[in-house]
Design a protein around this motif. Structure first.
Motif, short mmCIF file in Angstrom:
data_model
loop_
_atom_site.label_atom_id
_atom_site.label_comp_id
_atom_site.label_asym_id
_atom_site.label_seq_id
_atom_site.Cartn_x
_atom_site.Cartn_y
_atom_site.Cartn_z
N UNK A 1 4.73 -7.74 -17.05
CA UNK A 1 5.02 -7.12 -15.83
C UNK A 1 5.27 -5.65 -16.10
N UNK A 2 5.40 -5.16 -17.25
CA UNK A 2 5.47 -3.85 -17.44
C UNK A 2 4.40 -3.19 -18.05
N UNK A 3 3.79 -3.73 -19.17
CA UNK A 3 2.67 -3.21 -20.17
C UNK A 3 1.27 -3.67 -19.51
N UNK A 4 1.23 -4.52 -18.48
CA UNK A 4 0.00 -4.73 -17.95
C UNK A 4 -0.46 -3.74 -16.58
N UNK A 5 -1.50 -2.76 -16.87
CA UNK A 5 -1.77 -2.25 -15.72
C UNK A 5 -2.04 -2.93 -14.40
N UNK A 6 -2.56 -4.31 -14.51
CA UNK A 6 -2.84 -4.81 -13.47
C UNK A 6 -1.76 -5.17 -12.63
N UNK A 7 -0.59 -5.85 -13.46
CA UNK A 7 0.60 -6.07 -12.98
C UNK A 7 1.17 -4.98 -12.27
N UNK A 8 1.33 -3.89 -12.90
CA UNK A 8 1.87 -2.53 -12.18
C UNK A 8 1.08 -2.19 -10.84
N UNK A 9 -0.03 -2.34 -10.88
CA UNK A 9 -0.97 -2.18 -9.73
C UNK A 9 -0.58 -3.19 -8.68
N UNK A 10 0.02 -4.27 -8.67
CA UNK A 10 0.24 -5.32 -7.96
C UNK A 10 1.69 -5.51 -7.65
N UNK A 11 2.40 -4.34 -7.55
CA UNK A 11 3.84 -4.23 -7.13
C UNK A 11 3.87 -4.52 -5.69
N UNK B 1 1.04 -1.20 0.11
CA UNK B 1 0.17 0.02 -0.04
C UNK B 1 0.84 1.45 -0.06
N UNK B 2 0.22 2.17 -0.65
CA UNK B 2 1.06 3.62 -0.82
C UNK B 2 2.44 3.66 -1.20
N UNK B 3 2.77 2.66 -2.17
CA UNK B 3 3.94 2.72 -2.77
C UNK B 3 3.96 3.82 -3.78
N UNK B 4 5.18 4.48 -3.71
CA UNK B 4 5.48 5.36 -4.96
C UNK B 4 6.70 4.74 -5.90
N UNK B 5 6.05 4.24 -6.82
CA UNK B 5 6.94 3.28 -7.77
C UNK B 5 8.11 4.12 -8.45
N UNK B 6 9.53 3.72 -8.35
CA UNK B 6 10.70 4.63 -8.71
C UNK B 6 10.44 4.64 -10.31
N UNK B 7 10.98 5.83 -10.87
CA UNK B 7 10.83 6.00 -12.09
C UNK B 7 11.52 4.80 -13.15
N UNK B 8 12.62 4.12 -12.68
CA UNK B 8 13.21 3.16 -13.29
C UNK B 8 12.84 1.86 -13.09
#
Length: 120
Positions: free
Chosen positions: A102-112, A79-86
């Motif tokens: 892992x990169x293009x899928x919005x669901x995967x990005x939301x599950x970091x 929760x509350x992660x600010x994902x690093x630009x890289x």
């Protein structure tokens, strides 16, 4: 929060995957790829935040990781992660075309998940 040692960061970069177990269980865990950005370790659930292991990580907030014979207790932040630009570039650089899910899928990005060493 405790930081990963330079040796651990090298191990993460050089190893293809780790095994993550959420909570206080002897469950065998899930094998997953990882990326390191600015000394922080990240994994993603390519099936999104409804995947069983992502939910367990979210609900428990701690667990263990294994890389070969290395085992480490960890804190799992969802929760509350600010994902690093890289981060996307780190996944692409390590896994090439395999990283597309892992990169293009919005669901995967939301599950970091950020994985930090547990305090001693």
């Amino acid at each position: 929060m405790t930081a990963w040692t330079p040796e651990e960061q090298s191990l993460f970069r050089e190893t293809y995957s780790l095994v993550l177990t959420a909570g206080d269980t002897d469950h065998p865990g899930v094998e997953i790829g990882m990326a390191v950005v600015d000394g922080e370790l990240y994994v993603r659930a390519y099936r999104g935040d409804r995947s069983r292991w992502y939910r367990a990580a979210h609900d428990h907030g701690h667990g263990t990781i294994r890389l070969g014979t290395v085992r480490r207790d960890v804190v799992l932040t969802t929760d509350g992660l600010v994902l690093p630009a890289g981060l996307d570039a780190a996944f692409r650089g390590k896994y090439g075309a395999v990283a597309a899910a892992l990169v293009a899928n919005p669901q995967a990005r939301a599950a970091t998940i950020r994985i930090d060493p547990a305090p001693a």
